[in-house]
Design a protein around this motif. Structure first.
Motif, PDB file in Angstrom:
ATOM      1  N   ALA A 142       0.816  -1.219   0.000  1.00  0.00           N
ATOM      2  CA  ALA A 142       0.000   0.000   0.000  1.00  0.00           C
ATOM      3  C   ALA A 142       0.849   1.267   0.000  1.00  0.00           C
ATOM      4  O   ALA A 142       0.490   2.272  -0.640  1.00  0.00           O
ATOM      5  N   LEU A 143       1.971   1.245   0.701  1.00  0.00           N
ATOM      6  CA  LEU A 143       2.818   2.439   0.801  1.00  0.00           C
ATOM      7  C   LEU A 143       4.084   2.324  -0.041  1.00  0.00           C
ATOM      8  O   LEU A 143       4.993   3.150   0.083  1.00  0.00           O
ATOM      9  N   GLY A 144       4.153   1.307  -0.909  1.00  0.00           N
ATOM     10  CA  GLY A 144       5.329   1.135  -1.743  1.00  0.00           C
ATOM     11  C   GLY A 144       5.573   2.316  -2.661  1.00  0.00           C
ATOM     12  O   GLY A 144       6.716   2.761  -2.827  1.00  0.00           O
ATOM     13  N   TRP A 145       4.494   2.850  -3.231  1.00  0.00           N
ATOM     14  CA  TRP A 145       4.646   3.972  -4.162  1.00  0.00           C
ATOM     15  C   TRP A 145       5.112   5.236  -3.429  1.00  0.00           C
ATOM     16  O   TRP A 145       5.856   6.045  -3.984  1.00  0.00           O
ATOM     17  N   VAL A 146       4.696   5.398  -2.158  1.00  0.00           N
ATOM     18  CA  VAL A 146       5.122   6.557  -1.373  1.00  0.00           C
ATOM     19  C   VAL A 146       6.627   6.489  -1.131  1.00  0.00           C
ATOM     20  O   VAL A 146       7.357   7.472  -1.300  1.00  0.00           O
ATOM     21  N   LEU A 147       7.090   5.301  -0.720  1.00  0.00           N
ATOM     22  CA  LEU A 147       8.527   5.120  -0.489  1.00  0.00           C
ATOM     23  C   LEU A 147       9.310   5.393  -1.761  1.00  0.00           C
ATOM     24  O   LEU A 147      10.359   6.062  -1.727  1.00  0.00           O
ATOM     25  N   GLU A 148       8.825   4.908  -2.872  1.00  0.00           N
ATOM     26  CA  GLU A 148       9.518   5.099  -4.156  1.00  0.00           C
ATOM     27  C   GLU A 148       9.605   6.577  -4.525  1.00  0.00           C
ATOM     28  O   GLU A 148      10.670   7.069  -4.938  1.00  0.00           O
ATOM     29  N   GLU A 149       8.481   7.290  -4.366  1.00  0.00           N
ATOM     30  CA  GLU A 149       8.459   8.720  -4.704  1.00  0.00           C
ATOM     31  C   GLU A 149       9.371   9.523  -3.782  1.00  0.00           C
ATOM     32  O   GLU A 149      10.120  10.403  -4.227  1.00  0.00           O
ATOM     33  N   VAL A 150       9.308   9.230  -2.507  1.00  0.00           N
ATOM     34  CA  VAL A 150      10.123   9.973  -1.539  1.00  0.00           C
ATOM     35  C   VAL A 150      11.609   9.733  -1.785  1.00  0.00           C
ATOM     36  O   VAL A 150      12.415  10.684  -1.758  1.00  0.00           O
ATOM     37  N   MET A 151      12.011   8.492  -2.039  1.00  0.00           N
ATOM     38  CA  MET A 151      13.414   8.195  -2.272  1.00  0.00           C
ATOM     39  C   MET A 151      13.923   8.853  -3.542  1.00  0.00           C
ATOM     40  O   MET A 151      15.082   9.278  -3.619  1.00  0.00           O
ATOM     41  N   LYS A 152      13.056   8.969  -4.533  1.00  0.00           N
ATOM     42  CA  LYS A 152      13.427   9.653  -5.774  1.00  0.00           C
ATOM     43  C   LYS A 152      13.699  11.126  -5.501  1.00  0.00           C
ATOM     44  O   LYS A 152      14.709  11.686  -5.965  1.00  0.00           O
ATOM     45  N   LEU A 153      12.804  11.776  -4.743  1.00  0.00           N
ATOM     46  CA  LEU A 153      12.987  13.193  -4.412  1.00  0.00           C
ATOM     47  C   LEU A 153      14.218  13.409  -3.534  1.00  0.00           C
ATOM     48  O   LEU A 153      14.970  14.378  -3.724  1.00  0.00           O
ATOM     49  N   ARG A 154      14.439  12.522  -2.595  1.00  0.00           N
ATOM     50  CA  ARG A 154      15.613  12.635  -1.720  1.00  0.00           C
ATOM     51  C   ARG A 154      16.905  12.537  -2.531  1.00  0.00           C
ATOM     52  O   ARG A 154      17.865  13.287  -2.285  1.00  0.00           O
ATOM     53  N   GLY A 164      26.392  21.836  -5.095  1.00  0.00           N
ATOM     54  CA  GLY A 164      26.467  23.216  -4.631  1.00  0.00           C
ATOM     55  C   GLY A 164      25.247  24.044  -4.974  1.00  0.00           C
ATOM     56  O   GLY A 164      25.289  25.278  -4.911  1.00  0.00           O
ATOM     57  N   LYS A 165      24.167  23.403  -5.303  1.00  0.00           N
ATOM     58  CA  LYS A 165      22.934  24.109  -5.654  1.00  0.00           C
ATOM     59  C   LYS A 165      21.978  24.100  -4.456  1.00  0.00           C
ATOM     60  O   LYS A 165      22.081  23.251  -3.577  1.00  0.00           O
ATOM     61  N   PRO A 166      21.018  25.034  -4.435  1.00  0.00           N
ATOM     62  CA  PRO A 166      20.031  25.026  -3.347  1.00  0.00           C
ATOM     63  C   PRO A 166      19.063  23.860  -3.496  1.00  0.00           C
ATOM     64  O   PRO A 166      18.871  23.343  -4.602  1.00  0.00           O
ATOM     65  N   GLU A 167      18.489  23.466  -2.387  1.00  0.00           N
ATOM     66  CA  GLU A 167      17.512  22.380  -2.429  1.00  0.00           C
ATOM     67  C   GLU A 167      16.276  22.827  -3.212  1.00  0.00           C
ATOM     68  O   GLU A 167      15.780  23.939  -3.012  1.00  0.00           O
ATOM     69  N   PRO A 168      15.752  21.979  -4.074  1.00  0.00           N
ATOM     70  CA  PRO A 168      14.544  22.327  -4.837  1.00  0.00           C
ATOM     71  C   PRO A 168      13.341  22.525  -3.923  1.00  0.00           C
ATOM     72  O   PRO A 168      13.269  21.932  -2.845  1.00  0.00           O
ATOM     73  N   ASP A 169      12.416  23.364  -4.357  1.00  0.00           N
ATOM     74  CA  ASP A 169      11.170  23.562  -3.624  1.00  0.00           C
ATOM     75  C   ASP A 169      10.248  22.381  -3.927  1.00  0.00           C
ATOM     76  O   ASP A 169       9.842  22.170  -5.068  1.00  0.00           O
ATOM     77  N   ARG A 170       9.925  21.620  -2.910  1.00  0.00           N
ATOM     78  CA  ARG A 170       9.142  20.399  -3.094  1.00  0.00           C
ATOM     79  C   ARG A 170       7.692  20.565  -2.625  1.00  0.00           C
ATOM     80  O   ARG A 170       6.987  19.565  -2.473  1.00  0.00           O
ATOM     81  N   GLU A 171       7.235  21.760  -2.452  1.00  0.00           N
ATOM     82  CA  GLU A 171       5.887  21.970  -1.925  1.00  0.00           C
ATOM     83  C   GLU A 171       4.814  21.323  -2.799  1.00  0.00           C
ATOM     84  O   GLU A 171       3.902  20.657  -2.290  1.00  0.00           O
ATOM     85  N   GLN A 172       4.922  21.496  -4.103  1.00  0.00           N
ATOM     86  CA  GLN A 172       3.900  20.950  -4.999  1.00  0.00           C
ATOM     87  C   GLN A 172       3.918  19.419  -4.997  1.00  0.00           C
ATOM     88  O   GLN A 172       2.866  18.780  -4.901  1.00  0.00           O
ATOM     89  N   GLU A 173       5.112  18.830  -5.105  1.00  0.00           N
ATOM     90  CA  GLU A 173       5.198  17.370  -5.109  1.00  0.00           C
ATOM     91  C   GLU A 173       4.661  16.762  -3.817  1.00  0.00           C
ATOM     92  O   GLU A 173       3.924  15.768  -3.835  1.00  0.00           O
ATOM     93  N   LEU A 174       5.008  17.395  -2.692  1.00  0.00           N
ATOM     94  CA  LEU A 174       4.560  16.867  -1.401  1.00  0.00           C
ATOM     95  C   LEU A 174       3.039  16.995  -1.259  1.00  0.00           C
ATOM     96  O   LEU A 174       2.378  16.098  -0.698  1.00  0.00           O
ATOM     97  N   HIS A 175       2.489  18.087  -1.768  1.00  0.00           N
ATOM     98  CA  HIS A 175       1.040  18.278  -1.707  1.00  0.00           C
ATOM     99  C   HIS A 175       0.321  17.199  -2.502  1.00  0.00           C
ATOM    100  O   HIS A 175      -0.710  16.655  -2.036  1.00  0.00           O
ATOM    101  N   MET A 176       0.855  16.853  -3.670  1.00  0.00           N
ATOM    102  CA  MET A 176       0.230  15.815  -4.494  1.00  0.00           C
ATOM    103  C   MET A 176       0.301  14.444  -3.809  1.00  0.00           C
ATOM    104  O   MET A 176      -0.674  13.683  -3.806  1.00  0.00           O
ATOM    105  N   ILE A 177       1.451  14.134  -3.222  1.00  0.00           N
ATOM    106  CA  ILE A 177       1.593  12.848  -2.537  1.00  0.00           C
ATOM    107  C   ILE A 177       0.648  12.774  -1.347  1.00  0.00           C
ATOM    108  O   ILE A 177      -0.021  11.745  -1.119  1.00  0.00           O
ATOM    109  N   GLU A 178       0.581  13.858  -0.567  1.00  0.00           N
ATOM    110  CA  GLU A 178      -0.298  13.892   0.593  1.00  0.00           C
ATOM    111  C   GLU A 178      -1.762  13.739   0.170  1.00  0.00           C
ATOM    112  O   GLU A 178      -2.535  13.017   0.819  1.00  0.00           O
ATOM    113  N   SER A 179      -2.142  14.378  -0.912  1.00  0.00           N
ATOM    114  CA  SER A 179      -3.528  14.291  -1.394  1.00  0.00           C
ATOM    115  C   SER A 179      -3.877  12.859  -1.783  1.00  0.00           C
ATOM    116  O   SER A 179      -4.954  12.342  -1.439  1.00  0.00           O
ATOM    117  N   ASP A 180      -2.976  12.214  -2.516  1.00  0.00           N
ATOM    118  CA  ASP A 180      -3.223  10.822  -2.916  1.00  0.00           C
ATOM    119  C   ASP A 180      -3.285   9.905  -1.693  1.00  0.00           C
ATOM    120  O   ASP A 180      -4.074   8.946  -1.654  1.00  0.00           O
TER     121      ASP A 180
END
Length: 266
Positions: A142-154, A164-180
């Motif tokens: 059930a949570l396999g896809w969540v783990l996969e998505e999170v590890m990809k973003l990490r 040496g770049k700033p961390e990307p803004d992940r607000e939109q991606e996290l909102h979509m995962i939380e909604s699903d």
């Protein structure tokens, strides 16, 4: 001079020479005995200092705090005093003391909330995967896809920080995962933004742990070397020969350094 005339002189000279040799031997034997007795007494002090220093090293390795670090420094000063004017024991103890400064406190190395939640997510997915395989189903955890998505973003965030770049803004991606997750039935314990964590913090924590690991390795190796060096030093025979016309003393005493200073000035 006839034989009867010089014979008493030879006999007297031989007797005097024998007496002189006996006196020299007696003096050197007494000197050796005195030095051996002194070194045996002084060895006890050195052994005590060796034990105290090793105990302080164990204490700081078990719990690196300002107090345990200060204790190592204090015991190192004792090592310097009793093993004066130096040598391998002092040199190695100094390296151990310096390495102790790179140890990281227990609190800083504790698993973060991010790590604990990620660990729980992985365990949950692995446990469900094992159950599915045991049943022979074609379902996915059930949570396999969540783990996969999170590890990809990490992974992307870690690479950005590494470059040496700033961390990307992940607000939109996290909102979509939380909604699903809400639609599929989100576990109460799971917070996606916590599992994602901070790449900058992971980098900093990684450096701290690596520094602590290297310091512990250096101190463990140094401790073995210190014991060997101190043992070799203590096993050495008491000094016998010195410079003619000078008072001979054992290296390692306060008088030894004074004599070295006087000789250098002469």
């Amino acid at each position: 001079m006839t034989n009867p005339e010089w014979f008493p002189l030879v006999t007297a000279a031989a007797t005097a020479l024998a007496a002189l040799v006996a006196a020299v031997v007696a003096l050197r034997s007494a000197d050796l005995s005195s030095r051996t007795t002194f070194q045996s007494s002084y060895t006890k002090d050195r052994l005590d200092v060796v034990g105290r220093f090793l105990d302080s090293v164990d204490a700081v390795l078990d719990d690196p705090t300002p107090d345990t670090r200060a204790r190592v420094k204090s015991e190192f000063l004792r090592v310097r005093v009793v093993f004066h004017p130096g040598g391998p024991p002092v040199h190695i103890a100094k390296q151990i003391t310096a390495a102790a400064e790179n140890l990281v406190g227990k609190d800083a190395l504790k698993p973060s909330e991010e790590e604990r939640m990620l660990h729980k997510l992985r365990d949950d997915v692995q446990r469900e995967t094992a159950m599915i395989e045991e049943r022979g189903d074609d379902a996915e955890p059930a949570l396999g896809w969540v783990l996969e998505e999170v590890m990809k973003l990490r992974a992307e965030d870690d690479q950005a920080v590494k470059d040496g770049k700033p961390e990307p803004d992940r607000e939109q991606e996290l909102h979509m995962i939380e909604s699903d997750l809400v639609e599929l039935g989100k576990p109460d314990w799971l917070q996606v933004w916590v599992v994602l964590g901070s790449a900058q913090r992971r980098k900093m924590l990684g450096k701290l742990r690596q520094r602590d690991k290297e310091a512990r390795h250096a101190m463990d190796a140094g401790r073995e070397e210190f014991v060997t060096a101190a043992g070799d030093w203590l096993a050495g025979p008491p000094a016998l020969d010195g410079l003619r016309g000078t008072v001979r003393v054992l290296p390692g005493t306060r008088w030894f350094s004074r004599l070295r200073l006087l000789r250098s000035r002469s």
